[in-house]
Scaffold this active site. Structure first.
Site, PDB file in Angstrom:
ATOM      1  CG  HIS A   1      28.809 -11.750  52.044  1.00 23.79           C
ATOM      2  ND1 HIS A   1      30.002 -11.721  52.741  1.00 23.79           N
ATOM      3  CD2 HIS A   1      28.021 -10.828  52.647  1.00 23.79           C
ATOM      4  CE1 HIS A   1      29.929 -10.817  53.709  1.00 23.79           C
ATOM      5  NE2 HIS A   1      28.735 -10.254  53.667  1.00 23.79           N
TER       6      HIS A   1
ATOM      7  CG  HIS B   1      26.490  -5.482  53.546  1.00 25.45           C
ATOM      8  ND1 HIS B   1      25.712  -5.894  54.600  1.00 25.45           N
ATOM      9  CD2 HIS B   1      27.501  -6.383  53.471  1.00 25.45           C
ATOM     10  CE1 HIS B   1      26.238  -6.982  55.149  1.00 25.45           C
ATOM     11  NE2 HIS B   1      27.330  -7.299  54.471  1.00 25.45           N
TER      12      HIS B   1
ATOM     13  CD  GLU C   1      31.136  -7.305  55.702  1.00 28.40           C
ATOM     14  OE1 GLU C   1      31.564  -7.798  56.761  1.00 28.40           O
ATOM     15  OE2 GLU C   1      30.165  -7.791  55.073  1.00 28.40           O
TER      16      GLU C   1
END
Length: 134
Positions: free
Chosen positions: A7, A79, A130
């Site tokens: 994502h 992020h 991440e």
């Protein structure tokens, strides 16, 4: 080492308005708001055919995105999340290469209920990264 893009996270000052933009203006399928108290955010996922957009709203004054939103009052990309096959192997490889893992360096459960780690943006072209266990 990294797998597919899981994502793109966007920090937003008004989660309800962001939901409306994606749902009503863009016609996207949008999840319910899910509080993530361990991470200090409310999350919403916009489902796309090939990935997801994660909308992040602050959960309290101590939220880690409060400072981001102070610097970026309109919001913005916070992020990128990539999947990895084994998060501990990935962490150890990154540390050996000189990358910095934020926090204690131990994975925590993320919004999908899987272990996650965050990598320092100064080590990745100014982008907070991440990693999520696939």
């Amino acid at each position: 080492m990294i797998g597919r893009l899981n994502h793109v996270a966007i920090a937003v000052p008004d989660l309800a308005a962001a939901i409306a933009t994606y749902r009503d203006t863009l016609g996207a399928r949008v999840s319910d708001i899910v509080p993530q108290p361990d991470h200090g955010v409310n999350t919403v996922f916009v489902e796309l055919p090939n990935t997801k957009i994660e909308l992040l709203g602050a959960l309290g004054a101590g939220s880690p995105i409060v400072k981001f939103l102070e610097r970026n009052p309109e919001g913005g990309i916070h992020h990128l999340c990539y999947e990895v096959e084994d998060i501990l192997v990935a962490r150890d490889r990154l540390l050996a290469a000189g990358a910095r893992v934020l926090g204690s360096g131990e994975p925590r459960l993320g919004a999908h209920g899987k272990p996650v780690l965050f990598l320092h943006p100064k080590d990745f072209l100014g982008t907070l990264v991440e990693l999520e266990q696939a």
